[in-house]
Motif scaffolding. Structure first.
Motif, PDB file in Angstrom:
ATOM      1  N   SER A 113      38.217  38.886  37.199  1.00 37.64           N
ATOM      2  CA  SER A 113      37.507  40.041  37.755  1.00 37.64           C
ATOM      3  C   SER A 113      38.520  41.093  38.175  1.00 37.64           C
ATOM      4  N   ARG A 119      34.311  36.630  42.254  1.00 41.00           N
ATOM      5  CA  ARG A 119      34.489  35.988  40.949  1.00 41.00           C
ATOM      6  C   ARG A 119      33.436  34.904  40.739  1.00 41.00           C
ATOM      7  N   ALA A 184      29.285  45.259  38.946  1.00 40.93           N
ATOM      8  CA  ALA A 184      30.034  44.000  38.987  1.00 40.93           C
ATOM      9  C   ALA A 184      29.130  42.881  39.483  1.00 40.93           C
TER      10      ALA A 184
END
Length: 241
Positions: A113, A119, A184
């Motif tokens: 990441s 992550r 994300a």
């Protein structure tokens, strides 16, 4: 199918397996079959039926592991973890604390990441992975990957997702959700579901467990379900006829 080489995609879920095969060029016909039962045994049944190319060692297979064969968790960013091995150890310790998962019996993987980002980590059962490898090895069908279903789906559709959304993958007895915030991954939630349950109720439960409130929900399944994004894999989509 009388072709030099053929590609195979296999999805192992809670109650069986789905297999798709196609010669390695655009426009070729897809062979698709399903088998109910213990997943590995179902995979073996389909393996015996699947078409093979004339040059068998050029065939290739990819396996997708669905619910309940994979555990997922989101690792919060840690300023003092600098190397991948540091994150690996952190993931193994977190899996052990939160789910009682022992790295001796589970293969733990951590996604890369950007700096400062959480992550995604996954845990795969080592015994099942070894059994799958042996099964394909005995059939002389090269296995190129064995990937968690939610991870594979996210990689396939990530560029089509809004900055803030939940990517939902319903299966026969489970629901996997990957939440995206500001482009994300922000959280992951996997829960068992009843066959007679409503998807909307399961999505609501996932939001509560993940402590997330997704403004947009996009569903990936092998048959259209609103709001449908697409199938798990193009070859696995169920025929409407």
């Amino acid at each position: 199918m009388s072709f030099p080489f053929i590609e195979h995609v296999v999805w192992l879920h809670s109650s069986g397996a789905v297999w798709a095969a196609r010669p390695r060029w655009r426009g070729a016909t897809v062979w698709r079959a399903e088998q109910a039962g213990e997943p590995l045994a179902a995979c073996a049944e389909l393996l015996a039926q699947a078409p093979r190319g004339r040059v068998r060692f050029l065939d290739r297979a990819s396996v997708l592991l669905g619910f309940p064969h994979v555990h997922y968790l989101m690792l919060p960013w840690q300023d003092d973890l600098h190397r991948h091995t540091d994150w690996q150890g952190f993931a193994e310790a977190t899996f052990s604390q939160q789910a009682g998962i022992d790295s001796e019996h589970w293969q733990v993987q951590v996604a890369n990441s950007s700096f400062g980002r959480d992550r995604l980590a996954v845990a795969l059962p080592r015994d099942l992975l070894q059994d799958i490898r042996e099964l394909f090895k005995l059939a002389h069908l090269p296995l190129v990957s064995c990937t968690p279903l939610l991870t594979a789906v996210a990689q396939r559709y990530w560029r089509y997702l809004p900055e803030d959304c939940v990517l939902a993958v319903p299966e026969a007895s489970g629901l996997s959700c990957l939440y995206r915030h500001s482009g994300a991954p922000s959280q992951v939630c996997v829960l068992p579901t009843r066959p007679d349950s409503h998807l909307s109720d399961n999505l609501f439960t996932a939001d509560l467990l993940a402590q997330q409130q997704a403004t947009t929900t996009l569903i990936v399944a092998n048959r259209p379900v609103s709001p449908w994004l697409g199938p798990l894999h193009p070859w696995l989509e169920e025929s409407s006829t």
